[in-house]
Scaffold this motif. Structure first.
Motif, PDB file in Angstrom:
ATOM      1  N   LYS A 120       0.864  -1.178   0.000  1.00  0.00           N
ATOM      2  CA  LYS A 120       0.000   0.000   0.000  1.00  0.00           C
ATOM      3  C   LYS A 120       0.899   1.227   0.000  1.00  0.00           C
ATOM      4  O   LYS A 120       1.953   1.241   0.632  1.00  0.00           O
TER       5      LYS A 120
ATOM      6  N   ASN B  31       1.365  -0.974 -10.362  1.00  0.00           N
ATOM      7  CA  ASN B  31       1.123  -0.746  -8.941  1.00  0.00           C
ATOM      8  C   ASN B  31       1.036   0.765  -8.756  1.00  0.00           C
ATOM      9  O   ASN B  31       2.043   1.462  -8.851  1.00  0.00           O
TER      10      ASN B  31
ATOM     11  N   ASN C  95      -0.377   4.311  -6.665  1.00  0.00           N
ATOM     12  CA  ASN C  95      -0.778   4.817  -5.358  1.00  0.00           C
ATOM     13  C   ASN C  95      -0.840   6.335  -5.368  1.00  0.00           C
ATOM     14  O   ASN C  95      -0.033   7.003  -6.016  1.00  0.00           O
TER      15      ASN C  95
ATOM     16  N   LEU D  22      -5.106   6.298  -1.617  1.00  0.00           N
ATOM     17  CA  LEU D  22      -5.673   5.443  -2.660  1.00  0.00           C
ATOM     18  C   LEU D  22      -4.581   4.501  -3.141  1.00  0.00           C
ATOM     19  O   LEU D  22      -3.525   4.942  -3.586  1.00  0.00           O
TER      20      LEU D  22
ATOM     21  N   SER E 200      -3.570   0.584  -5.176  1.00  0.00           N
ATOM     22  CA  SER E 200      -4.054  -0.446  -6.098  1.00  0.00           C
ATOM     23  C   SER E 200      -2.931  -1.394  -6.473  1.00  0.00           C
ATOM     24  O   SER E 200      -1.762  -0.998  -6.579  1.00  0.00           O
ATOM     25  N   ASN E 201      -3.297  -2.652  -6.675  1.00  0.00           N
ATOM     26  CA  ASN E 201      -2.402  -3.661  -7.211  1.00  0.00           C
ATOM     27  C   ASN E 201      -3.146  -4.352  -8.356  1.00  0.00           C
ATOM     28  O   ASN E 201      -4.191  -4.974  -8.131  1.00  0.00           O
ATOM     29  N   LEU E 202      -2.616  -4.220  -9.557  1.00  0.00           N
ATOM     30  CA  LEU E 202      -3.275  -4.762 -10.741  1.00  0.00           C
ATOM     31  C   LEU E 202      -2.359  -5.772 -11.416  1.00  0.00           C
ATOM     32  O   LEU E 202      -1.135  -5.719 -11.277  1.00  0.00           O
TER      33      LEU E 202
ATOM     34  N   ALA F  79      -7.378  -7.404  -9.800  1.00  0.00           N
ATOM     35  CA  ALA F  79      -7.415  -5.993  -9.435  1.00  0.00           C
ATOM     36  C   ALA F  79      -7.789  -5.884  -7.965  1.00  0.00           C
ATOM     37  O   ALA F  79      -8.800  -6.428  -7.527  1.00  0.00           O
ATOM     38  N   SER F  80      -6.950  -5.209  -7.215  1.00  0.00           N
ATOM     39  CA  SER F  80      -7.231  -4.918  -5.813  1.00  0.00           C
ATOM     40  C   SER F  80      -7.096  -3.402  -5.649  1.00  0.00           C
ATOM     41  O   SER F  80      -6.003  -2.845  -5.774  1.00  0.00           O
ATOM     42  N   VAL F  81      -8.215  -2.737  -5.391  1.00  0.00           N
ATOM     43  CA  VAL F  81      -8.246  -1.277  -5.304  1.00  0.00           C
ATOM     44  C   VAL F  81      -8.823  -0.877  -3.950  1.00  0.00           C
ATOM     45  O   VAL F  81      -9.881  -1.392  -3.539  1.00  0.00           O
TER      46      VAL F  81
ATOM     47  N   LEU G 273      -9.280   2.395  -0.811  1.00  0.00           N
ATOM     48  CA  LEU G 273      -9.242   3.810  -0.423  1.00  0.00           C
ATOM     49  C   LEU G 273      -9.315   3.896   1.094  1.00  0.00           C
ATOM     50  O   LEU G 273     -10.251   3.390   1.710  1.00  0.00           O
TER      51      LEU G 273
ATOM     52  N   ASN H 259     -12.075  -1.662   0.339  1.00  0.00           N
ATOM     53  CA  ASN H 259     -11.230  -2.385  -0.606  1.00  0.00           C
ATOM     54  C   ASN H 259     -12.108  -3.262  -1.498  1.00  0.00           C
ATOM     55  O   ASN H 259     -13.027  -3.921  -1.015  1.00  0.00           O
TER      56      ASN H 259
END
Length: 814
Positions: free
Chosen positions: A229, A254, A256, A264, A266-268, A310-312, A314, A327
């Motif tokens: 993160k 990746n 941020n 915010l 994210s890992n895509l 996709a892991s997004v 806030l 999440n």
């Protein structure tokens, strides 16, 4: 700033190494936080300079930003530092008695923010009372790789040829993402781990003696994968591109963005890969111990998979003490697997006379979608560390498979399976510090799973009346309550806990009206002790009771259909396995050498193990593998892990694990397909096995990094089969380019193409088997890949100071 911090950290390490106990000491304590968010700063450095001797010493902060440093009495110049933040001069402190200097606020240094990188130069290890935390560094054998590659680099962990994960040789390990079950693992965890990019992982927690805060599931322990993160203000990230042979393409951004009020992250990841594999199995049929006939099966696997993860998330800072994090995880996968099976059977005395000659091709088309929504609320109830955390999670998964089967070119079967699963989670955790060195904690967790699976088999042969089609509904509700108390008395730490889990399982086989209802309430005590022999040595002792609940695919009596003569089916009558574990650990640091050692013992009741039997169907022998509760098992062993860096250009690490296990003889009486009673005798097992791993990382001229990884898993025997040893070697070469903003990595996985599972199975018992099979299985052939990683608003940074060897659970640090 960067050079100063590194220099002070080195001085501090050398000073502590040479330091001797003093009779007249005092302590300085306090807390370090970030000025804008009021969040604690873990690993902030407190630098103490004795004004008389000019001797430099100090310490670092824990997870809550707290520090407590014992030093010889005197007057000291005190500073607080953290990479990316402005140094704060705390002036001269008279430390002739214990002193608490309160809360220290550090402000970000805008000039050095672009010098911070998310990925550290090398992996480090943090020792806690109940776990070891491996901070994943720029390990080249995982760059451009997957979560499976990361886990296979962690000491104590092995990933076999099929992707199954084991901890200290035990495959019943619980895998969590950010401390909770995750859609990133999906319905079939090993496949999902191969699709989760390695760059998305910040650290891996290896919990061999879990505290009461953790789920009791997993007799071997817990592997908790922590995702990255963004921790830097502003917009930053990285992009990884990987290509390989056999065909592989992976794109993993990746991204941020962080301000004073929001974070915010994210890992895509998108990947496409083709995975050729193969297996060969030879069945020897015996009559009164004499070879009668032989059946040979040669199978090739042509797998093609596409996946998107996709892991997004806030995170919103409500105020100085509270935050809420949402999440969303989305995973879509599509696979097309072609399994070609050539089967021949012939008499021993007449090899030209074929009793069976069959070409069977299964074309499996699989689609899967996983969605998961998570909400976390965290609030600090006071300035002393009292905290309340609430987690809500909802997930749904769907997998659809269609598998037409042809035999000798003619369509033989039409198979399909649809599986839907919904999971809900509610968790509440409360932490109450008591004084400066004690902590009380309690919590509750409810996990509700509702799964439906419809498996249809349409066998087109009119002469066959066998129909393995079935549909099931599976519900599993687990309600857990726990409490634990930890404290630190001088050099001694302890963490005592008790967890209760109420389990309600309902399985209905709709096609046969068969039901399996299991309801039980169990207690799981945990005890963890720690003792610091000195600044560089400590001892830990842990006890925990855990269980292994059968998953739905172990309970579902459907059969795999990729081979007409070798199938797997579940067992609705399975009971859970309960395991009591004891673990004694020792860790020491001697100059440039780090050593960890452990002795462990496990006693498991109603152990679940796969047992193979033979059924005769329409004149053909079918080998059926299914899980059973066999007798109790005792397992004990020892483990060594070590790290040595003789120079800056050479880093070496190694681990060795030896274990011995004992299981009593077991007789399995079952009803065969034709209604007759049959018996399989499982011999007593009193065997041992071992595995070893060696890593070397060497800096070559032109700053090219060369890494070699060698692994060997020793042979192992269980009640019915013998598994041979396996050897594997990985190579990687890395070079930073574009002023250290990018990296190129050439990786060769399984250099000698030797990662194969080889085993011999005795059907009917070892003493007088009716059939003996020998098989070789290779899940994936040698992989060569080239990876390019570009970092924006990030640069390469030195290693952050390593965590101290504090003792504690997930929140308690002693």
């Amino acid at each position: 700033m960067k050079k100063i911090t590194l220099f002070i950290a080195c001085l501090f390490s050398l000073t502590m190494l040479a330091q001797k106990p003093q009779s007249s000491t005092a302590s300085i304590s306090g807390k370090v936080i970030e000025t804008t968010t009021k969040q604690p700063l873990e690993y902030a450095t407190i630098v103490l300079t004795n004004l008389k001797t000019k001797r430099v010493s100090g310490g670092i902060t824990d997870m809550q930003g707290n520090f407590s440093i014992t030093i010889p009495q005197g007057n000291y110049a005190v500073k607080a530092e953290f990479i990316g933040f402005k140094t704060k001069d705390l002036g001269t402190q008279d430390l002739t008695s214990n002193k608490n200097i309160g809360t220290i606020s550090l402000t970000e240094d805008a000039e050095t923010l672009d010098e911070v990188e998310i990925i550290a130069e090398k992996s480090t290890v943090e020792i806690r009372l109940d776990k070891k935390i491996y901070n994943v560094g720029k390990d080249m054998t995982v760059k451009g790789g997957t979560a499976s590659d990361v886990l296979d680099n962690v000491p104590s962990v092995n990933v076999d040829a099929e992707g199954a994960v084991s901890l200290r040789g035990n495959e019943n390990v619980r895998i969590l993402i950010d401390g909770k079950p995750s859609a990133l693992v999906g319905l079939t965890g090993t496949d999902a781990l191969r699709n989760l990019p390695a760059d998305a992982i910040e650290k891996v927690e290896v919990v061999t003696s879990p505290s009461a805060r953790y789920d009791a599931e997993g007799t071997a322990g817990i592997l908790n994968i922590i995702l990255r993160k963004g921790k830097i203000t502003g917009f930053n990230g990285s992009l990884n591109l990987t290509v390989g042979n056999p065909d592989m393409v992976r794109v993993a951004p990746n991204l941020n963005y962080r301000t004073k009020k929001i974070n915010l992250f994210s890992n895509l990841g998108y990947s496409y890969r083709k995975g050729p594999g193969n297996s060969q199995t030879e069945f020897s049929y015996l009559t009164d111990g004499v070879l009668d006939s032989t059946q040979v099966e040669n199978r090739t696997f042509d797998r093609e998979s596409k996946s998107f993860n996709a892991s997004v998330g806030l995170e919103y800072y409500i105020n100085d003490n509270s935050s809420i994090t949402g999440n969303f995880v989305y995973r879509k996968s599509k696979g097309n697997d072609i399994a070609t099976n050539v089967t021949e059977r012939y008499l021993t005395d007449n090899t030209s006379q074929n009793l069976l000659n069959e070409l069977r091709v299964e074309n499996e088309d699989e689609d899967g979608v996983d969605n998961q929504y998570s909400l976390n609320y965290t609030t600090k109830l006071d300035d002393n560390g009292q905290k309340l955390t609430i987690d809500l999670q909802y997930g749904n998964s769907e997998e659809t498979e269609n598998s037409p089967v042809t035999v000798n070119g003619a369509l033989s079967e039409l198979n399909s399976q649809i599986t839907n699963s919904k999971e809900k989670l509610f968790q509440l955790d409360y932490v109450l510090p008591i004084g400066e060195s004690s902590q009380f904690e309690f919590g509750h967790k409810s996990t509700l799973q509702d799964l439906e699976s419809d498996f249809k088999v349409n066998i087109l042969d009119p002469n066959t009346d066998f129909d393995p089609s079935n549909a099931i509904t599976f519900k599993q509700n687990v309600y857990a309550f726990y409490t634990q108390y930890g404290s630190k008395i001088d050099k001694f730490s302890y963490l005592l806990g008790l967890r209760s889990e109420i389990t309600d399982i309902d399985l209905n086989v709709l096609t046969t009206n068969q039901t399996s209802d299991k309801n039980y309430t169990e207690w799981f005590p945990t005890v963890n002790f720690g003792y610091e022999l000195n600044d560089n040595e400590n001892l830990t002792l842990g006890y925990s009771r855990r269980l292994r609940r059968p998953r739905h695919w172990f309970l579902n009596p459907f059969e795999s259909r990729s081979s007409a003569t070798s199938v797997f089916r579940g067992n609705p009558d399975l009971n859970p396995t309960f395991t009591s574990s004891y673990d004694l650990g020792y860790n020491t640091k001697i100059r440039k050498f780090n050593l960890g050692a452990s002795l462990y013992y496990q006693l498991s009741t109603d152990k679940i193990e796969r047992v193979s039997i033979i059924e005769e169907r329409n004149g053909t022998n079918v080998f059926v593998s299914q899980p059973l509760n066999i007798n109790d098992e005792q397992r004990y062993g020892f483990e060594f892990t070590s790290n040595y860096s003789p120079t800056k250009a050479i880093r070496l690490s190694a681990s060795f694990n030896y274990f011995k296990f004992n299981t009593d003889a077991f007789t399995y009486v079952y009803t065969a397909q034709d209604g007759t009673q049959a018996t399989t005798n499982l011999s007593e097992v009193n065997e041992s096995s071992w595995f070893a791993r060696f890593n070397s990382r060497i800096t070559l001229p032109a700053k090219i990094e060369w890494q070699t990884r060698i692994m060997y898993r020793g042979p192992q025997t269980n009640a019915q089969s013998d598994r041979e040893g396996m050897f594997m070697t990985n190579l990687a070469f890395s070079k930073d380019i574009l002023k250290d903003k990018a990296s190129l990595v050439l990786n060769v996985s399984d250099l000698f193409n030797s990662r194969k599972r080889q085993s011999t199975t005795y059907y009917g018992g070892r003493e007088n088997p009716s059939t003996v099979s020998y098989g070789e299985f290779q899940w994936r052939e040698r992989q060569i890949s080239l990876s390019f990683t570009y970092r924006f608003n990030q640069k390469k940074k030195p290693q952050r100071p390593q965590g101290g060897e504090d003792g504690g659970g997930e929140e308690y640090n002693g």
